[in-house]
Design an enzyme around this catalytic site. Structure first.
Site, PDB file in Angstrom:
ATOM      1  CG  LEU A   1      -2.057  -1.261   1.521  1.00 57.50           C
ATOM      2  CD1 LEU A   1      -2.182  -0.750   2.767  1.00 57.50           C
ATOM      3  CD2 LEU A   1      -2.872  -1.183  -0.108  1.00 57.50           C
TER       4      LEU A   1
ATOM      5  CD  GLN B   1       9.566   1.454   0.766  1.00 60.21           C
ATOM      6  OE1 GLN B   1       9.336   0.648   0.604  1.00 60.21           O
ATOM      7  NE2 GLN B   1      10.754   1.409   0.883  1.00 60.21           N
ATOM      8  N   GLY B   2       7.269   4.310   4.058  1.00 61.11           N
ATOM      9  CA  GLY B   2       7.982   5.170   4.972  1.00 61.11           C
ATOM     10  C   GLY B   2       9.139   4.776   5.073  1.00 61.11           C
TER      11      GLY B   2
ATOM     12  CG  ASP C   1       6.078  12.607   9.438  1.00 55.92           C
ATOM     13  OD1 ASP C   1       6.326  12.924   9.216  1.00 55.92           O
ATOM     14  OD2 ASP C   1       6.931  11.076   9.457  1.00 55.92           O
TER      15      ASP C   1
END
Length: 497
Positions: A325, A327-328, A444
């Site tokens: 789904l 990516q971080g 964030d």
């Protein structure tokens, strides 16, 4: 708990205590140089729209090959991106180093470009193609050591020889080499790396320029030359990954392997022995309590949120890329279907540094204690497999960035829906700041961390960088975190209306 689970707990305990850090590789995320352009983009909104997918493309390429280039958009707001990990980094260390690039490089926004050198990787973006540049007008140098050699004459001779050696070897070895050279009892070590986008001639020119520049760091015992197309460093200490480069003799390689296995095996066996006696369980809980506070260890110990790793692996079809789904910086998120038919989102976290432990425990600790209609719900976690996982509710509309950075999807968000999303996010933040028993600063908030349910209602996610603060505090000072460019939702709304 089985033997694998026990070994994992031992490993986590030893890592948290700092005992095994020297047995692991180093992603070398010490910042060697960072510079942003002095000109701003013609359109900051278009730059943002192009920058996000460019970085996502680079992330995929770097994760696969350690190098990548990406071009998104059209001039004058196009984004040309390049990232390169140095050849001695392992795959996971490369990913960790690149995550630092993704964290810091956006600070150049809304400038037309910027570049950052770490000691393990490099990243750059511009609004023009620079992929074939070896040297340009920006030549950075980092003579970081304030210590000079106590034997300047001998040191200079060894330095000149090792710089010549590493430059020649890099030209023969696809742009990468490490070398050491000794004179009398003094040894100097060096590393050189050209970006893979350069041809052999341009790489050679870049290395020659670096070799000339880096000598000005003498008689300092550590120096770096940072050019558009290459990186060079020397030091009186070995600084590269010994387990990856090919310059070690077979005997020294075997020695490092044997020492690593012996020390690692001893620590694991000793930890299992302590576990059986009941001491490690107490030490593990105490260590976490000392580091993270009393709430965390009890939350994990008494939680009913445990999932089996194998169950989540099966639910995501072994983390198949078709189920990914997003990516971080700290991991990837996959869609999963549990045995009872429930759809879930599984966050797969990298396990390699102390930062990972902080991020994982922080997210479990904080999100498990807050409940609000505009916050994601933590369904569980798993720490008994190869990676550690967090499990959340699945939202079919994914995240807000899929709408505001896609022209077709953006049409779905009329003015009323946008206002509702903004208001929902504000209500969630207000709850975290003022109403929750544990007051939290998220740190964030960005479009990719706002999920949308089937009715396009917002849900704030990703609490890895969050910080809690006392009830009587009115201000909280923290380090810079998050991503600057993802605050353009309001600007984008204004541009469209």
């Amino acid at each position: 708990m089985g033997i694998v689970g026990r070994m994992r707990v031992v490993f986590l305990f030893l890592m948290a205590s700092g005992f095994v850090s020297n047995l692991m590789a180093d992603p070398r995320t010490t910042k060697a140089g960072f510079q942003c352009n002095s000109t701003e983009a013609v359109s900051s909104v278009l730059l943002a729209q192009n920058f996000v997918p460019a970085m996502a493309n680079l992330s995929t390429l770097v994760n696969e090959d350690g190098f990548g280039t990406s071009v998104v958009g059209e001039a004058p707001n196009a984004v040309f991106g390049l990232a390169q990990c140095f050849k001695d980094l392992s795959s996971i260390d490369c990913q960790l180093c690149f995550s630092e690039i993704r964290s810091i490089l956006p600070k150049c926004y809304p400038d037309t470009g910027g570049r950052i050198f770490f000691d393990g990787c490099f990243g750059r973006y511009e609004n023009f193609s620079f992929f074939d540049q070896g040297v340009d007008s920006v030549q950075l140098k980092n003579c970081s050591s304030s210590k000079n050699s106590s034997q300047p004459g001998i040191f200079k001779e060894a330095l000149e020889r090792v710089i010549e050696s590493v430059s020649l070897e890099a030209q023969k070895n696809q742009g990468f080499a490490v070398a050491s050279h000794s004179v009398s009892n003094l040894t100097v070590h060096a590393l050189a790396q050209c970006w893979e986008s350069l041809d052999k001639k341009t790489c050679n020119s870049c290395l020659q320029a670096s070799a000339s520049s880096i000598m000005s760091c003498y008689p300092g015992v550590d120096g770096r030359s940072l050019n558009a197309g290459c990186y060079m460093r020397y030091s009186n200490e070995v600084f590269w990954n010994l387990s990856r480069h090919t310059g070690l003799s077979a005997g020294r390689k075997a020695l490092y392997i044997i020492l690593g296995l012996a020390v690692g095996g001893f620590l694991i066996l000793a930890g299992i022995g302590l576990w059986k006696k009941g001491h490690l369980r107490q030490s593990f809980g105490k260590s976490l309590k000392d580091i993270y506070g009393s709430g965390l260890s009890s939350a994990l110990a008494h939680s009913q949120l445990n999932f089996r790793y194998q169950e989540l692996r099966q639910a995501t079809n072994n983390f198949d890329s078709s189920n990914k789904l997003g990516q971080g910086s700290y991991g990837s998120v996959y869609k999963g279907i549990l045995l009872d038919g429930r759809e879930v989102a599984v966050k797969r976290l990298f396990l390699n540094t102390r930062q990972w432990i902080d991020q994982f425990f922080n997210e479990v600790h904080l999100i498990n204690q807050v409940r609000h209609k505009n916050l994601v719900k933590l369904l569980g976690y798993s720490v008994d497999g190869q990676e550690s996982l967090l499990v959340y509710d699945y939202y079919p509309n994914k995240s807000l960035d899929h709408f505001i950075f896609d022209e077709n999807q953006a049409q779905i968000l009329d003015w009323k829906k946008r206002i509702d999303i903004i208001q929902g996010v504000a209500e969630g933040l207000s709850y975290l700041h003022e109403e929750s028993e544990i007051r939290i600063i998220h740190r964030d908030i960005k479009a990719s961390n706002i999920l949308l349910d089937d009715k396009l209602k917002p849900k704030i996610t990703d609490f890895g960088l969050a910080r809690s603060f006392a009830e009587d505090q009115t201000h909280l000072s923290t380090g810079i975190a998050g991503t600057l460019i993802c605050f353009n939702f309001l600007s984008e709304v204004h541009a469209r209306e």
